[in-house]
Design an enzyme around this catalytic site. Structure first.
Site, PDB file in Angstrom:
ATOM      1  N   TYR A  52       0.835  -1.214   0.047  1.00 43.99           N
ATOM      2  CA  TYR A  52      -0.092  -0.067   0.006  1.00 43.99           C
ATOM      3  C   TYR A  52       0.841   1.241   0.071  1.00 43.99           C
ATOM      4  O   TYR A  52       0.406   2.386  -0.255  1.00 43.99           O
ATOM      5  CB  TYR A  52      -1.010   0.018   1.368  1.00 43.99           C
ATOM      6  CG  TYR A  52      -1.837  -1.250   1.299  1.00 43.99           C
ATOM      7  CD1 TYR A  52      -1.921  -2.207   0.342  1.00 43.99           C
ATOM      8  CD2 TYR A  52      -2.538  -1.185   2.657  1.00 43.99           C
ATOM      9  CE1 TYR A  52      -3.016  -3.174   0.496  1.00 43.99           C
ATOM     10  CE2 TYR A  52      -3.656  -2.398   2.791  1.00 43.99           C
ATOM     11  CZ  TYR A  52      -3.699  -3.301   1.609  1.00 43.99           C
ATOM     12  OH  TYR A  52      -4.301  -4.204   1.939  1.00 43.99           O
ATOM     13  N   HIS A 110       1.089 -11.515   2.007  1.00 44.73           N
ATOM     14  CA  HIS A 110      -0.169 -10.764   1.246  1.00 44.73           C
ATOM     15  C   HIS A 110      -0.565 -11.806   0.275  1.00 44.73           C
ATOM     16  O   HIS A 110      -1.933 -11.602  -0.057  1.00 44.73           O
ATOM     17  CB  HIS A 110       0.661  -9.606   0.714  1.00 44.73           C
ATOM     18  CG  HIS A 110      -0.454  -8.417   0.371  1.00 44.73           C
ATOM     19  ND1 HIS A 110      -0.213  -7.107   0.590  1.00 44.73           N
ATOM     20  CD2 HIS A 110      -1.871  -8.502   0.090  1.00 44.73           C
ATOM     21  CE1 HIS A 110      -1.338  -6.468   0.159  1.00 44.73           C
ATOM     22  NE2 HIS A 110      -2.416  -7.444   0.111  1.00 44.73           N
TER      23      HIS A 110
END
Length: 278
Positions: A52, A110
């Protein structure tokens, strides 16, 4: 006193709030503002990730909030370049450095990136981090049952959490059944159905919002809770942040939960983690 979400106890003993703040796709500046604001409104779970590129902002927001660290639950995730036993430890240290924290509550792989072929080693690295106390809980994101089978078989350690794309449009029943059987907590990302929030405009959702006197998003978040799920929802609007947390004073009737689940578009509507990942 601002309301806070109830918690669920994870397999390795940590208590995770049922609802949290998602921070994708905020940049550092927005993340700092929103995280501080959200914590002030009662949020205790903040979800970020290396990918992010806002961990610094999230960390600054946590600091600016003035909240005691032990009152918060911070999740971050690392990319495939850190899939390895020692690499996972390095990913953790780098994440902590960006966040400005001494530990994270939950560290996730992730994406499995099966073509890369190293997610089992990444999991072995997470198990070591859990044992060392650098993290309070460990888990996966976007792992399918087949991926989870491999990491559990290799280590005997079951993830605390598997965070997957999940909403009434993508109900992921097979994954949820697998998680439930093994004591893995399912956490929904994109819980209101993508950046456009497509689910909130569904006639059935609008009808239930009217029935319960709640917003469409509140009805959808309640569906997650009444389905035994946890969720991270992104918003940067103070009013919506408040509304998203204000879902603990009502429950959907079982038939209404089922009617929302019937919106499911099947597994093909979710991102395929055998083909996508970073």
């Amino acid at each position: 006193m601002a309301p806070t979400a109830p918690t669920v106890e994870l397999a390795h003993g940590a208590a995770m709030p049922l609802l949290g703040l998602g921070t994708w796709p905020m940049d550092d500046a927005e993340a700092e503002r929103v995280v501080a604001e959200a914590i002030g409104l009662g949020y205790r779970l903040v979800d970020t990730a290396e990918n992010y590129r806002n961990e610094r902002g999230v960390g600054s927001g946590i600091k600016a909030s003035g909240a005691a660290r032990e009152d918060l639950f911070v999740t971050t995730k690392f990319n495939k370049e850190w899939h390895g036993v020692d690499l996972a430890a390095e990913a953790c240290e780098r994440g902590l450095d960006r966040l400005g924290l001494d530990y994270v509550d939950l560290l996730l792989i992730h994406w499995p990136n099966p073509q890369h072929g190293r997610y089992v080693e990444a999991w072995e690295g997470l198990v070591r981090l859990l044992e060392s106390g650098r993290v309070k809980a460990i888990g996966t994101s976007n792992f399918k049952p087949a991926h989870l089978d491999r990491v559990i078989e290799a280590t005997g350690v079951i993830p605390d959490v598997n965070q997957i794309q999940l909403s009434p449009l993508t109900t992921r029943l097979e994954a949820r059944a697998y998680h439930k059987e093994r004591g893995i907590v399912t956490q929904s990302w994109s819980p209101i159905g993508g950046q456009g929030g497509e689910v909130r405009n569904e006639p059935k959702v609008l009808q239930l919002a009217e029935k319960y006197g709640k917003t469409p998003v509140q009805v959808i978040l309640r569906w997650h809770l009444d389905s035994g799920l946890t969720a991270v929802a992104k918003s940067s609007d103070p009013e919506r942040l408040t509304q998203n947390l204000d879902v603990f004073d009502f429950e959907l009737e079982p038939d209404d939960v089922m009617s929302l689940s019937a919106l499911d578009q099947g597994e093909a509507a979710a991102a395929d983690s055998d083909a996508f990942g970073h």
